[in-house]
Scaffold this motif. Structure first.
Motif, PDB file in Angstrom:
ATOM      1  N   LYS A   7     -12.678   2.381   0.167  1.00  0.00           N
ATOM      2  CA  LYS A   7     -12.846   1.123   0.912  1.00  0.00           C
ATOM      3  C   LYS A   7     -11.568   0.274   0.854  1.00  0.00           C
ATOM      4  N   ALA A   8     -10.445   0.933   1.055  1.00  0.00           N
ATOM      5  CA  ALA A   8      -9.156   0.286   0.843  1.00  0.00           C
ATOM      6  C   ALA A   8      -8.622  -0.384   2.098  1.00  0.00           C
ATOM      7  N   ILE A   9      -8.060  -1.564   1.893  1.00  0.00           N
ATOM      8  CA  ILE A   9      -7.236  -2.206   2.911  1.00  0.00           C
ATOM      9  C   ILE A   9      -5.790  -1.936   2.507  1.00  0.00           C
ATOM     10  N   TYR A  10      -5.114  -1.153   3.325  1.00  0.00           N
ATOM     11  CA  TYR A  10      -3.787  -0.630   3.031  1.00  0.00           C
ATOM     12  C   TYR A  10      -2.802  -1.340   3.969  1.00  0.00           C
ATOM     13  N   LEU A  11      -2.027  -2.264   3.421  1.00  0.00           N
ATOM     14  CA  LEU A  11      -1.092  -3.037   4.235  1.00  0.00           C
ATOM     15  C   LEU A  11       0.266  -2.350   4.297  1.00  0.00           C
ATOM     16  N   VAL A  12       0.748  -2.145   5.524  1.00  0.00           N
ATOM     17  CA  VAL A  12       2.068  -1.562   5.750  1.00  0.00           C
ATOM     18  C   VAL A  12       2.980  -2.643   6.319  1.00  0.00           C
ATOM     19  N   THR A  13       4.145  -2.821   5.737  1.00  0.00           N
ATOM     20  CA  THR A  13       5.071  -3.839   6.228  1.00  0.00           C
ATOM     21  C   THR A  13       5.923  -3.282   7.366  1.00  0.00           C
ATOM     22  N   ASP A  14       6.544  -4.184   8.108  1.00  0.00           N
ATOM     23  CA  ASP A  14       7.388  -3.802   9.245  1.00  0.00           C
ATOM     24  C   ASP A  14       8.563  -4.767   9.287  1.00  0.00           C
ATOM     25  N   ASP A  15       9.757  -4.281   8.987  1.00  0.00           N
ATOM     26  CA  ASP A  15      10.905  -5.175   8.880  1.00  0.00           C
ATOM     27  C   ASP A  15      11.451  -5.625  10.241  1.00  0.00           C
ATOM     28  N   SER A  16      10.846  -5.139  11.328  1.00  0.00           N
ATOM     29  CA  SER A  16      11.281  -5.595  12.652  1.00  0.00           C
ATOM     30  C   SER A  16      10.519  -6.838  13.103  1.00  0.00           C
ATOM     31  N   ILE A  37      -3.631  -1.718  -1.406  1.00  0.00           N
ATOM     32  CA  ILE A  37      -2.389  -0.957  -1.484  1.00  0.00           C
ATOM     33  C   ILE A  37      -1.367  -1.626  -0.580  1.00  0.00           C
ATOM     34  N   LEU A  38      -0.102  -1.627  -1.010  1.00  0.00           N
ATOM     35  CA  LEU A  38       0.976  -2.134  -0.167  1.00  0.00           C
ATOM     36  C   LEU A  38       2.014  -1.041   0.023  1.00  0.00           C
ATOM     37  N   GLN A  39       2.331  -0.779   1.284  1.00  0.00           N
ATOM     38  CA  GLN A  39       3.422   0.156   1.588  1.00  0.00           C
ATOM     39  C   GLN A  39       4.599  -0.628   2.157  1.00  0.00           C
ATOM     40  N   LEU A  40       5.737  -0.516   1.489  1.00  0.00           N
ATOM     41  CA  LEU A  40       6.951  -1.180   1.960  1.00  0.00           C
ATOM     42  C   LEU A  40       7.684  -0.224   2.885  1.00  0.00           C
ATOM     43  N   ARG A  41       7.757  -0.633   4.162  1.00  0.00           N
ATOM     44  CA  ARG A  41       8.367   0.218   5.195  1.00  0.00           C
ATOM     45  C   ARG A  41       9.543  -0.543   5.795  1.00  0.00           C
ATOM     46  N   GLU A  42      10.743  -0.052   5.556  1.00  0.00           N
ATOM     47  CA  GLU A  42      11.937  -0.715   6.063  1.00  0.00           C
ATOM     48  C   GLU A  42      12.816   0.308   6.773  1.00  0.00           C
ATOM     49  N   LYS A  43      12.919   0.161   8.072  1.00  0.00           N
ATOM     50  CA  LYS A  43      13.696   1.102   8.880  1.00  0.00           C
ATOM     51  C   LYS A  43      15.088   0.575   9.213  1.00  0.00           C
ATOM     52  N   LYS A  62       2.664  -5.843  -9.092  1.00  0.00           N
ATOM     53  CA  LYS A  62       2.238  -5.672 -10.489  1.00  0.00           C
ATOM     54  C   LYS A  62       1.394  -6.859 -10.937  1.00  0.00           C
ATOM     55  N   LYS A  63       1.752  -8.043 -10.490  1.00  0.00           N
ATOM     56  CA  LYS A  63       1.016  -9.269 -10.829  1.00  0.00           C
ATOM     57  C   LYS A  63      -0.430  -9.180 -10.350  1.00  0.00           C
ATOM     58  N   TYR A  64      -0.632  -8.533  -9.196  1.00  0.00           N
ATOM     59  CA  TYR A  64      -1.972  -8.427  -8.619  1.00  0.00           C
ATOM     60  C   TYR A  64      -2.628  -7.065  -8.866  1.00  0.00           C
ATOM     61  N   ASN A  65      -1.954  -6.226  -9.656  1.00  0.00           N
ATOM     62  CA  ASN A  65      -2.472  -4.902  -9.994  1.00  0.00           C
ATOM     63  C   ASN A  65      -2.754  -4.062  -8.740  1.00  0.00           C
ATOM     64  N   VAL A  66      -1.820  -4.125  -7.803  1.00  0.00           N
ATOM     65  CA  VAL A  66      -1.924  -3.373  -6.549  1.00  0.00           C
ATOM     66  C   VAL A  66      -0.772  -2.369  -6.479  1.00  0.00           C
ATOM     67  N   PRO A  67      -1.052  -1.102  -6.196  1.00  0.00           N
ATOM     68  CA  PRO A  67       0.007  -0.096  -6.126  1.00  0.00           C
ATOM     69  C   PRO A  67       1.007  -0.379  -5.013  1.00  0.00           C
ATOM     70  N   LEU A  68       2.282  -0.157  -5.307  1.00  0.00           N
ATOM     71  CA  LEU A  68       3.341  -0.258  -4.314  1.00  0.00           C
ATOM     72  C   LEU A  68       3.770   1.141  -3.906  1.00  0.00           C
ATOM     73  N   ILE A  69       3.680   1.410  -2.608  1.00  0.00           N
ATOM     74  CA  ILE A  69       4.098   2.687  -2.050  1.00  0.00           C
ATOM     75  C   ILE A  69       5.349   2.446  -1.212  1.00  0.00           C
ATOM     76  N   ILE A  70       6.342   3.308  -1.354  1.00  0.00           N
ATOM     77  CA  ILE A  70       7.561   3.210  -0.568  1.00  0.00           C
ATOM     78  C   ILE A  70       7.492   4.207   0.581  1.00  0.00           C
ATOM     79  N   ASN A  71       7.763   3.740   1.788  1.00  0.00           N
ATOM     80  CA  ASN A  71       7.736   4.619   2.947  1.00  0.00           C
ATOM     81  C   ASN A  71       9.002   5.473   3.014  1.00  0.00           C
ATOM     82  N   ASP A  72       8.833   6.775   3.086  1.00  0.00           N
ATOM     83  CA  ASP A  72       9.905   7.761   3.317  1.00  0.00           C
ATOM     84  C   ASP A  72      10.892   7.957   2.164  1.00  0.00           C
ATOM     85  N   ARG A  73      11.353   6.874   1.565  1.00  0.00           N
ATOM     86  CA  ARG A  73      12.518   6.935   0.684  1.00  0.00           C
ATOM     87  C   ARG A  73      12.157   7.213  -0.769  1.00  0.00           C
TER      88      ARG A  73
END
Length: 209
Positions: A7-16, A37-43, A62-73
């Motif tokens: 039941k996850a809300i998985y937020l993906v960022t967009d640097d554009s 979950i947070l995915q940091l996506r920077e193109k 880490k403060k919110y105990n939410v995993p950080l996922i890095i896109n591609d890199r």
């Protein structure tokens, strides 16, 4: 990790979409709203800037105990000791990434065919990002996957599936009804005036569907 995907809300960022400072403030609100979950996506960022941003997001998550996922890199994920990485079909092979990161890190794989999904599961993926489930402007090359293909993937694999692509508050219930373990969103949170309330509204859909 699986309980983070259920039941996850998985937020993906967009640097554009916006500058990093604005994004950072919006992510804080989304974390307060309950993203899982947070995915940091920077193109567009240089490796140096991507690394600096990833460090800041790692501290915040880490403060919110939410995993950080890095896109591609994979290199950035290693450099900041992120919780994991998300890889597309044209990125570093999953088997190599798993060998480098070890058994405990999260590795998500983009899949739009049964073959992709089974290969990912058999080679140690933590979860699948399946889509695009709806048309999306965030990723221009994303092709919409048919409902039949999506359901076939769902029936063939046992690892968690995150639906991704064009998901909004208005259509999220449709994809949740297909039995996904989570939904990945960009605009549905980051483009909203109140990311905290937008997150809460999306989370509520899992309780009523």
């Amino acid at each position: 990790m699986n309980n983070k995907i259920d039941k996850a809300i998985y937020l993906v960022t967009d640097d554009s979409k916006m500058d990093f400072d604005t994004l950072y403030e919006k992510v804080i609100l989304a974390l307060k709203g309950g993203i899982n979950i947070l995915q940091l996506r920077e193109k567009k960022s240089s490796s140096k800037v991507f690394y600096e941003h990833a460090l800041k997001m790692k501290t915040l998550c880490k403060k919110y105990n939410v995993p950080l996922i890095i896109n591609d890199r994979l290199d950035i994920a290693q450099a900041v000791d992120a919780d994991g990485v998300h890889l597309g079909q044209n990125d570093l092979p999953l088997t190599i990434a798993r060998k480098i990161l070890g058994p405990k890190k999260i590795i998500g794989i983009s899949a739009r065919t049964v073959e992709d999904a089974l290969n990912a599961q058999n080679n140690g993926a933590t979860y699948l990002g399946v889509g695009a489930v709806f048309p999306t402007n965030t990723k221009e090359d994303a092709k919409v996957i048919s409902e039949k293909e999506f359901n076939t993937i769902r029936s063939f694999v046992s690892i968690p599936i995150i639906g991704i692509g064009g998901i909004t508050l208005d259509n999220a219930s449709e994809i949740i009804n297909r039995g996904v373990d989570g939904i990945a969103v960009v605009s549905a949170i980051l483009d909203q005036k109140n990311p905290k309330e937008a997150t809460k509204s999306l989370k509520h859909l899992f309780d009523i569907v």
